[in-house]
Design an enzyme around this catalytic site. Structure first.
Site, PDB file in Angstrom:
ATOM      1  N   ASP A  70      -4.911  89.199  18.606  1.00  0.00           N
ATOM      2  CA  ASP A  70      -6.552  89.486  18.550  1.00  0.00           C
ATOM      3  C   ASP A  70      -6.913  89.113  17.237  1.00  0.00           C
ATOM      4  OD1 ASP A  70      -5.664  92.752  18.952  1.00  0.00           O
ATOM      5  OD2 ASP A  70      -5.756  91.846  16.887  1.00  0.00           O
ATOM      6  N   ASP A  72     -10.343  89.749  14.834  1.00  0.00           N
ATOM      7  CA  ASP A  72     -11.423  90.512  14.356  1.00  0.00           C
ATOM      8  C   ASP A  72     -12.201  89.872  13.383  1.00  0.00           C
ATOM      9  OD1 ASP A  72      -9.972  92.437  16.009  1.00  0.00           O
ATOM     10  OD2 ASP A  72      -9.088  93.146  14.494  1.00  0.00           O
ATOM     11  N   ASP A 148      -6.246  99.379   4.982  1.00  0.00           N
ATOM     12  CA  ASP A 148      -5.192  99.987   4.666  1.00  0.00           C
ATOM     13  C   ASP A 148      -4.062  99.229   3.539  1.00  0.00           C
ATOM     14  OD1 ASP A 148      -4.312  98.265   6.750  1.00  0.00           O
ATOM     15  OD2 ASP A 148      -3.461  99.584   8.001  1.00  0.00           O
TER      16      ASP A 148
HETATM   17  P1  ATP Z   1      -1.651  93.991  14.607  1.00  0.00           P
HETATM   18  O1  ATP Z   1      -2.988  93.704  15.597  1.00  0.00           O
HETATM   19  O2  ATP Z   1      -0.812  92.816  14.595  1.00  0.00           O
HETATM   20  O3  ATP Z   1      -1.105  95.232  15.085  1.00  0.00           O
HETATM   21  P2  ATP Z   1      -3.698  94.621  12.711  1.00  0.00           P
HETATM   22  O4  ATP Z   1      -3.446  94.802  11.308  1.00  0.00           O
HETATM   23  O5  ATP Z   1      -4.523  93.532  13.098  1.00  0.00           O
HETATM   24  O6  ATP Z   1      -2.206  94.600  13.123  1.00  0.00           O
HETATM   25  P3  ATP Z   1      -5.140  96.557  14.163  1.00  0.00           P
HETATM   26  O7  ATP Z   1      -4.973  98.148  14.393  1.00  0.00           O
HETATM   27  O8  ATP Z   1      -5.750  95.461  14.894  1.00  0.00           O
HETATM   28  O9  ATP Z   1      -4.053  96.107  12.999  1.00  0.00           O
HETATM   29  O10 ATP Z   1      -6.357  96.745  12.568  1.00  0.00           O
HETATM   30  C1  ATP Z   1      -7.145  95.630  12.249  1.00  0.00           C
HETATM   31  C2  ATP Z   1      -7.649  95.739  10.702  1.00  0.00           C
HETATM   32  O11 ATP Z   1      -7.887  97.172  10.552  1.00  0.00           O
HETATM   33  C3  ATP Z   1      -6.207  95.983   9.857  1.00  0.00           C
HETATM   34  O12 ATP Z   1      -5.773  94.555   9.712  1.00  0.00           O
HETATM   35  C4  ATP Z   1      -6.704  96.593   8.729  1.00  0.00           C
HETATM   36  O13 ATP Z   1      -7.409  95.874   7.939  1.00  0.00           O
HETATM   37  C5  ATP Z   1      -7.820  97.567   9.411  1.00  0.00           C
HETATM   38  N1  ATP Z   1      -7.121  98.881   9.834  1.00  0.00           N
HETATM   39  C6  ATP Z   1      -6.560  99.147  10.953  1.00  0.00           C
HETATM   40  N2  ATP Z   1      -6.060 100.425  10.826  1.00  0.00           N
HETATM   41  C7  ATP Z   1      -6.310 100.989   9.698  1.00  0.00           C
HETATM   42  C8  ATP Z   1      -6.141 102.140   9.111  1.00  0.00           C
HETATM   43  N3  ATP Z   1      -5.549 103.179   9.627  1.00  0.00           N
HETATM   44  N4  ATP Z   1      -6.630 102.354   7.665  1.00  0.00           N
HETATM   45  C9  ATP Z   1      -7.027 101.430   7.329  1.00  0.00           C
HETATM   46  N5  ATP Z   1      -7.543 100.298   7.571  1.00  0.00           N
HETATM   47  C10 ATP Z   1      -7.153 100.066   8.800  1.00  0.00           C
HETATM   48 MG    MG Z   2      -5.102  93.569  15.231  1.00  0.00          MG
END
Ligand code: ATP
Ligand code: MG
Length: 458
Positions: A70, A72, A148
């Site tokens: 996805d 963002d 994070d």
């Molecule tokens: P994936 O989508 O591959 O599982 P992702 O890093 O994109 O990994 P998401 O849950 O989609 O994970 O989160 C999008 C973004 O939001 C992350 O890349 C991070 O920058 C931020 N984020 C997500 N969860 C947290 C958290 N628990 N604490 C701080 N920042 C977060």
């Molecule tokens: Mg993501």
């Protein structure tokens, strides 16, 4: 992987954030790899005079040559301003207020820059060091440092196609390293689910976890028990149904998270000296990874049947030792394991019920009684239960006879099956079974108890 040259201008911003701009010609992210819908959102925001960046997992994945699932977007427009720009937009979330721009099946998530520190003006709620609500809008620098991992805090700017890095994330991606931004212990205390995210993202990306980021995990693992059960359920699905289940499982073991996430399974694995239960579990996860790679469905019910099977076996053995008959013990073991796990992980009933069926059907594979065979073949959960039986071969080859029989049985016509089973079988009912010829009855009995009790040997 493309070569990533080091970049240019460095500007000090806050003690935590120093901007490093990686210009287009020095990084490998190309617009053709970005979802057209995400590009549409970025351009429309920019044309309306707002800042607009692709951010987070998508930038990280593109840098390492993976396909983001996805996209963002981060912006300085408020959710309400975003809504005014897009007809296909809805606002969601309480903890994080977000705009979703919907294009058919694809949703582009648009988040307003948020800050991690509250001067009292924003809408932020802490509970015992934990973040429960977080709607304090901020600058892009503040948005970067509240994320994070450094690798998750990179911004791809639509205005000049550069990558903006405030936290050293670009270098960490080059080094294939996951590193928390700020003080690791504090960041885990704010949100313990970050420990699972560390393991999951390391597994997915093949990254190492930086020493300072890894060190507190085993120590702080118990905090995970305080996380919202619904969130843990979602996180478990991501850990095990994204194609990296084996690596995720090994990571959870390595960092001491398994006993918090799946306590009874961890205990059962620890006491299973032969290692048979673990072998089966890992084999099952390998199968799940293979299915995900082939784009085949992998069901949460089957996954949880697998993850909690060691716990179930252990409970079953305990109950049988107390003298319960096999069927009663199986039911109670299934209920007990489910209820205990529900205390930390919100497994919805639409998954826990079929999970239990998969377990309870295992003892029925020893039957060769014609009508029972027919009934089992017609059972809606037969295929899942059979696949599960096949997995149990990894734990014990005593299941080979049943696997052979049911593999054949699925492909035989009614007549072939009847012939194979012999027409002289008694009619199907418990009483009839009790009245079966002594030799047969003994044999079946032995197999039945062997089958129901076989987890003891696994
Ligand atoms: P994936 O989508 O591959 O599982 P992702 O890093 O994109 O990994 P998401 O849950 O989609 O994970 O989160 C999008 C973004 O939001 C992350 O890349 C991070 O920058 C931020 N984020 C997500 N969860 C947290 C958290 N628990 N604490 C701080 N920042 C977060
Ligand atoms: Mg993501």
């Amino acid at each position: 992987m493309p070569a990533f040259p080091r970049s240019t201008g460095i500007t000090a911003i806050t003690p935590q954030a120093t901007l490093q701009v990686i210009p287009r010609e020095q990084h490998p992210i190309s617009r053709k790899d970005i979802s057209p819908n995400a590009l549409r959102v970025l351009y429309r925001l920019r044309d309306a005079g707002f800042a607009a960046y692709l951010v987070g997992g998508a930038v990280r994945d593109l840098l390492v040559g993976q396909h983001p699932k996805d996209f963002d977007v981060a912006t300085d427009a408020t959710p309400e301003q975003v809504k005014q720009l897009f007809r296909n937009c809805r606002l969601i979330g309480r903890r994080f207020r977000l705009a979703h721009v919907v294009f058919g099946g694809e949703i582009i998530e648009v988040a307003t820059f948020r800050a991690n520190s509250d001067d009292g003006s924003g809408d932020r709620e802490m509970d015992n060091g934990r973040l429960v609500r977080d709607n304090v809008y901020g600058s892009i620098e503040e948005d970067a440092v509240r994320r994070d991992f450094t690798a998750n805090a990179l911004y791809y700017a639509i205005e000049d196609f550069s990558v903006r890095d405030y936290v050293g994330g670009y270098e960490d991606v080059l080094a294939r390293r996951l590193k928390l931004i700020g003080d690791p212990e504090q960041r885990y205390r704010e949100d313990p689910v970050r420990m699972l995210r560390a393991v999951r993202l390391a597994a997915k990306l093949g990254f190492s976890i930086d020493e300072g980021t890894a060190e507190p995990i085993a120590r702080l693992a118990p905090l995970l028990a305080q996380a919202a059960p619904a969130r843990l359920f979602e996180e478990i699905l991501k850990l095990f149904l994204s194609g990296h289940a084996v690596a995720s499982f090994e990571g959870l073991e390595k960092f001491g998270l398994l006993p918090v996430l799946l306590p009874e399974t961890a205990a059962a694995l620890a006491s299973n000296r032969s290692g048979a239960l673990r072998r089966m579990l890992v084999e099952g996860l390998r199968g799940t990874d293979a299915r995900v790679r082939l784009d085949e469905p992998a069901s949460p019910a089957f996954l949880f049947a697998l993850l909690l099977w060691p716990a179930y076996c252990r409970a079953l053995i305990g109950l049988q030792a107390q003298g319960l008959d096999a069927e009663d013990a199986a039911r109670r073991a299934a209920d007990r394991v489910t209820v205990h796990q529900l205390q930390s992980v919100a497994l919805p009933r639409r998954f826990s019920l079929p999970m239990q069926e998969i377990w309870l059907l295992q003892s029925r594979f020893s039957t060769r009684q014609r009508r029972r065979v027919m009934r089992l073949l017609a059972h809606p959960r037969f295929r899942a239960a059979y696949d599960f039986l096949v997995l149990r071969l990894a734990a014990s080859d005593s299941h080979a006879v049943d696997v052979d029989f049911w593999r054949e049985a699925q492909h035989q016509s009614g007549e072939e099956l009847a012939a194979a089973l012999g027409v002289a079988q008694p009619p199907d009912s418990y009483t009839a079974e009790e009245g079966a010829p002594p030799s047969k009855r003994r044999r079946r009995r032995r197999r039945r108890s062997g089958s129901a009790g076989s987890p003891a040997g696994e």
